[in-house]
Design a protein around this motif. Structure first.
Motif, PDB file in Angstrom:
ATOM      1  N   LEU A  43       0.692  -1.053  -0.114  1.00 62.21           N
ATOM      2  CA  LEU A  43      -0.017   0.032  -0.028  1.00 62.21           C
ATOM      3  C   LEU A  43       0.977   1.180  -0.001  1.00 62.21           C
ATOM      4  CD1 LEU A  43      -2.831  -0.988   2.515  1.00 62.21           C
ATOM      5  CD2 LEU A  43      -2.829  -0.881   0.083  1.00 62.21           C
ATOM      6  N   ARG A  46       3.024   1.040  -3.642  1.00 57.65           N
ATOM      7  CA  ARG A  46       2.260   0.836  -4.425  1.00 57.65           C
ATOM      8  C   ARG A  46       2.756   0.021  -5.773  1.00 57.65           C
ATOM      9  NH1 ARG A  46      -2.138   2.278  -2.435  1.00 57.65           N
ATOM     10  NH2 ARG A  46      -3.382   2.416  -4.573  1.00 57.65           N
ATOM     11  N   LEU A 127      -8.800   7.787  -6.363  1.00 58.15           N
ATOM     12  CA  LEU A 127      -8.053   7.572  -5.146  1.00 58.15           C
ATOM     13  C   LEU A 127      -6.571   6.822  -5.376  1.00 58.15           C
ATOM     14  CD1 LEU A 127     -10.600   6.804  -2.209  1.00 58.15           C
ATOM     15  CD2 LEU A 127      -9.056   8.928  -2.370  1.00 58.15           C
ATOM     16  N   GLN A 128      -6.687   5.730  -6.325  1.00 58.52           N
ATOM     17  CA  GLN A 128      -5.494   5.120  -6.415  1.00 58.52           C
ATOM     18  C   GLN A 128      -4.559   6.255  -7.218  1.00 58.52           C
ATOM     19  OE1 GLN A 128      -7.090   1.766  -8.236  1.00 58.52           O
ATOM     20  NE2 GLN A 128      -6.593   0.285  -6.523  1.00 58.52           N
ATOM     21  N   LEU A 131      -3.204   8.821  -4.948  1.00 61.39           N
ATOM     22  CA  LEU A 131      -2.270   8.257  -3.955  1.00 61.39           C
ATOM     23  C   LEU A 131      -0.645   8.207  -4.742  1.00 61.39           C
ATOM     24  CD1 LEU A 131      -4.121   5.356  -2.285  1.00 61.39           C
ATOM     25  CD2 LEU A 131      -3.071   7.300  -1.184  1.00 61.39           C
ATOM     26  N   LEU A 177      -3.993  14.693  -0.680  1.00 60.50           N
ATOM     27  CA  LEU A 177      -4.734  13.700  -1.208  1.00 60.50           C
ATOM     28  C   LEU A 177      -6.064  14.304  -2.188  1.00 60.50           C
ATOM     29  CD1 LEU A 177      -5.349  10.712  -1.921  1.00 60.50           C
ATOM     30  CD2 LEU A 177      -6.196  10.529  -0.002  1.00 60.50           C
TER      31      LEU A 177
END
Lengths: 197, 271
Positions: A43, A46, A127-128, A131, A177
């Motif tokens: 996480l 990534r 969101l990915q 991030l 974010l």
């Protein structure tokens, strides 16, 4: 509750045997905490290969330093700290500050589980993408807070940062974010829809 | 559609995303196999350990070998390098090796025969011409001098009359050995009484007489004439006509290139 006590007892014995040089005992610790370490690493980085490298380095360090581990303290927090240090070292060595462009996961492709019910594919992708634009430090504090459910003092313990630093970094990470989401094409479209409605 | 403008909502969505992503991830099966060989590495990497790693020392599968063999091999390499370095330094201290060793006849007992020096009046040392020879005749390294070269024969001295020149040269060359010749590899022993011996290296030797035949063009030059009994004295071979000269560079030898004049006083001429 009884299961937790039993687990804690087994873990204590395993650590004691690890400290005496028993590699099999260390393997049992790995079986117990390995998945969690890997998920945390994945996480944050990534990237699957980087996460695997970080976990391997963490486990080697854990084995070498296991004699310095104080019995009765939180093993997971101790491992987390080693992991965060390893990722930090890797990021400075290999320029991992920005995560790779290709996503390591595809939430949309998975079946509808209980966690996914509150998260649609569009939001997940947004969101990915956001991030991946954050720094390793920001991703670290977000993962420890919202995946590991650690409190601010626990994050401080896991990272070696001061509590005040953790607090400010968490705030900045969340803001970054949100900015990244808003700056994404999907985020802009969504903002326009909200304004027009 | 879910709004992400609200921080709480954003955090909730982020938490859900993390858990959804984590559900798919499991520690790769080969992790234990990957870390197990490395678990034998020493806890605190020593300088030697880092050095052996830096030179890509192979990692054996056996951790005990890794722990001890790599540093030991590194120490061994360092020791070999140190020994080579010490040997190299010693060689430099000893200086160059002489080009050739003297003939057995020249290896006289102590005091060692020496090359004639200039006097202590600041004139340069006699220069001997170095002649490469195929045999064991001494060539490049003159022996230490014990016999002083006459001040009166030096270039910067007042010129002498011819009789005095002959006397000075005769006195100086007596009880010496003139060593080496590029054509004949001869050694001449010139005794003070005018007798002597001529030897060819690796060949026969003969008794002879010698004299300072003339002084050359000036007082600092001399020609030594060598006569072997039975030979015609009016036709001495050229090879026995040695001309020596004390020039600006010291004692020089112009013909046949004798390379050293060795004092043999009390040794070769006493028998």
């Amino acid at each position: 509750m009884a299961e937790d006590i039993l687990t804690a007892q087994i873990e204590r014995e395993a650590i004691l045997r690890c400290q005496q040089g028993d590699q099999e005992a260390f393997r049992r610790v790995l079986d117990f905490h390995g998945d969690h370490l890997y998920r945390t690493a994945l996480l944050i980085t990534r990237d699957a290969s980087r996460a695997e490298e970080a976990v391997q380095e963490t486990l080697i360090r854990a084995w070498k330093k296991i004699r310095s581990f104080k019995a009765g303290t939180n093993l997971r927090a101790w491992l987390n700290r080693l992991l965060v240090n390893c990722i930090s070292n890797l990021s400075s060595r290999k320029q991992l500050e920005r995560a790779p462009e290709e996503a390591a996961f595809s939430v949309a492709d998975t079946g509808a589980g209980p966690e996914q019910s509150a998260l649609n594919a569009e939001t997940a992708a947004m969101l990915q993408s956001a991030l991946r634009t954050l720094s390793v430090e920001h991703r670290t504090v977000l993962v420890l807070r919202f995946f590991n459910d650690l409190s601010l003092p626990e994050i401080a313990e896991s990272t070696g940062w001061r509590v005040g630093t953790v607090k400010s970094r968490l705030h900045r990470a969340t803001a970054a974010l949100r900015d990244a989401v808003a700056a994404s094409p999907a985020g802009i479209a969504r903002f326009s829809e909200e304004v027009s409605s | 559609m879910t709004s992400l403008n609200d921080t709480t909502q954003l955090e909730r969505q982020l938490s859900s995303l993390f858990r959804a992503e984590a559900e798919q991830a499991h520690l790769p099966l080969g992790t234990w196999q990957a870390i197990n060989p490395r678990m034998g590495e020493p806890n605190a990497p020593s300088v030697l350990w880092r050095l052996s790693n830096a030179i890509s020392f192979p990692r054996w599968r056996n951790p005990m070998k890794v722990k001890y063999a790599a540093p030991a091999a590194t120490v061994l390499l360092a020791a070999i390098a140190a020994v080579l370095f010490i040997l190299l330094v010693n060689d430099e201290d000893e200086g160059p090796v002489p080009a050739a060793t003297p003939t057995p006849e020249l290896q006289t007992p102590s005091p060692r025969p020496t090359f004639t020096p200039p006097p202590a009046t600041s004139t340069p040392e006699p220069t001997a011409t170095v002649v490469p020879t195929a045999t064991a005749v001494p060539t490049a390294t003159p022996l230490p001098a014990t016999k002083s070269f006459p001040v009166a024969l030096q270039l910067n001295s007042e010129p002498l009359a011819e009789e005095q020149v002959v006397e000075q040269w005769t006195d100086y060359l007596g009880d010496t050995e003139v060593v080496g010749n590029n054509q004949f590899n001869t050694v001449l022993t010139l005794c003070q009484d005018g007798t002597g011996r001529i030897r060819n290296v690796g060949g026969p030797s003969a008794e002879m007489t010698w004299s300072v035949a003339k002084s050359g063009q000036s007082w600092n030059q001399v020609t030594v004439q060598v006569l072997i009994p039975g030979q015609d004295p009016t036709d001495p071979p050229d090879r026995f006509a040695w001309r020596l000269e004390h020039g600006a560079d010291g004692l020089d030898v112009e013909e046949y290139d004798p390379v050293a004049i060795v004092d043999v006083s009390g040794e070769r001429c006493t028998a």
